[in-house]
Design a protein around this motif. Structure first.
Motif, mmCIF file in Angstrom:
data_model
loop_
_atom_site.group_PDB
_atom_site.id
_atom_site.type_symbol
_atom_site.label_atom_id
_atom_site.label_comp_id
_atom_site.label_asym_id
_atom_site.label_seq_id
_atom_site.Cartn_x
_atom_site.Cartn_y
_atom_site.Cartn_z
ATOM 1 N N PRO A 31 0.780 -1.234 0.181
ATOM 2 C CA PRO A 31 -0.012 -0.085 0.158
ATOM 3 C C PRO A 31 0.848 1.147 0.075
ATOM 4 N N LEU A 57 -4.645 -11.826 -2.320
ATOM 5 C CA LEU A 57 -4.500 -10.310 -2.145
ATOM 6 C C LEU A 57 -4.195 -10.271 -0.695
ATOM 7 N N ASN A 58 -3.300 -9.439 -0.315
ATOM 8 C CA ASN A 58 -2.781 -9.068 0.989
ATOM 9 C C ASN A 58 -2.436 -10.431 1.782
ATOM 10 N N ASN A 59 -1.553 -11.104 1.057
ATOM 11 C CA ASN A 59 -1.072 -12.565 1.694
ATOM 12 C C ASN A 59 0.253 -12.421 2.313
ATOM 13 N N GLY A 80 2.472 -10.473 5.258
ATOM 14 C CA GLY A 80 2.319 -9.521 6.262
ATOM 15 C C GLY A 80 2.330 -10.161 7.741
ATOM 16 N N ASN A 97 -4.226 -13.271 5.876
ATOM 17 C CA ASN A 97 -4.735 -12.567 4.741
ATOM 18 C C ASN A 97 -6.227 -11.605 5.102
ATOM 19 N N SER A 103 -5.739 -7.901 6.402
ATOM 20 C CA SER A 103 -5.615 -6.520 6.743
ATOM 21 C C SER A 103 -5.249 -5.714 5.568
ATOM 22 N N SER A 104 -5.845 -4.676 5.569
ATOM 23 C CA SER A 104 -5.387 -3.836 4.251
ATOM 24 C C SER A 104 -4.042 -3.103 4.522
ATOM 25 N N SER A 105 -3.294 -3.307 5.482
ATOM 26 C CA SER A 105 -2.071 -2.820 5.437
ATOM 27 C C SER A 105 -1.063 -3.948 5.080
ATOM 28 N N ASN A 106 -1.601 -5.206 4.785
ATOM 29 C CA ASN A 106 -0.526 -6.141 4.237
ATOM 30 C C ASN A 106 -0.120 -5.967 2.729
ATOM 31 N N ALA A 107 0.990 -6.502 2.516
ATOM 32 C CA ALA A 107 1.351 -6.414 1.060
ATOM 33 C C ALA A 107 0.979 -7.659 0.515
ATOM 34 N N THR A 108 0.971 -7.607 -0.826
ATOM 35 C CA THR A 108 0.628 -8.699 -1.758
ATOM 36 C C THR A 108 1.815 -9.229 -2.457
#
Length: 189
Positions: free
Chosen positions: A46, A158-160, A162, A166, A168-173
């Protein structure tokens, strides 16, 4: 790979995204097979542009199926991965079940954001790691015992990548790209 999958961020295994430099450390005592995986990966964080590059992972696999990623970096000459740094090796996992890769709790993927400053952008567990091409038996010790090693590894979702499973919108993909994903280029004992 069981639950001890490849250790340190993105692979690619995390495996498989944009990594520019790699260190090497390992807790795995011999004997083990050394395997190399290569393939195209993408890392999206993000607030950052998506980074795509051809990644090479160097792994150790013992006869119990434990895996350590001991080095990762872009294919030589790859211009799409400037400013990325991978560290905190080894990453860990296990085979043949796969599932996750543990890159360590402290951020293990960083980006050079200018002025020589490294900004930590990701670290922790990479989820949704699976084999995408079956397995081969590789010699893992001096008496001829073998271990199943994936012929190719796929990372999706997606967002997998961090610190939390799976979601949290703060996680990277972190995903592998293309039909071949991270292909096993060979193992040696």
């Amino acid at each position: 790979m069981s639950t001890k999958i490849l250790k340190t961020s993105m692979l690619a295994l995390a495996g498989a995204v944009a990594f520019a430099a790699a260190g090497s450390a390992s807790a795995m005592p011999p004997p083990y097979a050394m395997c190399t995986f290569k393939g195209e990966t993408e890392l999206t964080v993000p607030g950052q542009p998506t980074t795509s590059c051809w990644l090479t992972l160097t792994t150790k696999v013992n006869c119990a199926g434990d895996i350590e990623v001991v080095a990762a970096g872009p294919v030589a000459g790859q211009a799409n991965c400037p400013g990325l740094f991978l560290g905190n090796f080894p990453w860990t996992g296990s085979t043949p079940a796969l599932g996750t890769i543990d890159t360590g709790a402290g951020g293990s993927v960083a980006a050079n954001t200018g002025g020589g400053m490294l900004t930590m952008i990701a670290g922790g567990i990479v989820y949704n790691v699976s084999d995408s091409g079956g397995f081969s038996n590789q010699v893992c010790d001096g008496v001829g015992n073998t271990v199943q090693v994936p012929n190719a590894v796929e990372v999706t979702g997606l967002n997998n990548f961090g610190f939390a499973p799976n979601g949290s919108s703060s996680n990277a993909t972190f995903n592998t790209v293309g039909p071949d994903h991270l292909v096993n280029r060979g193992c040696v004992f």
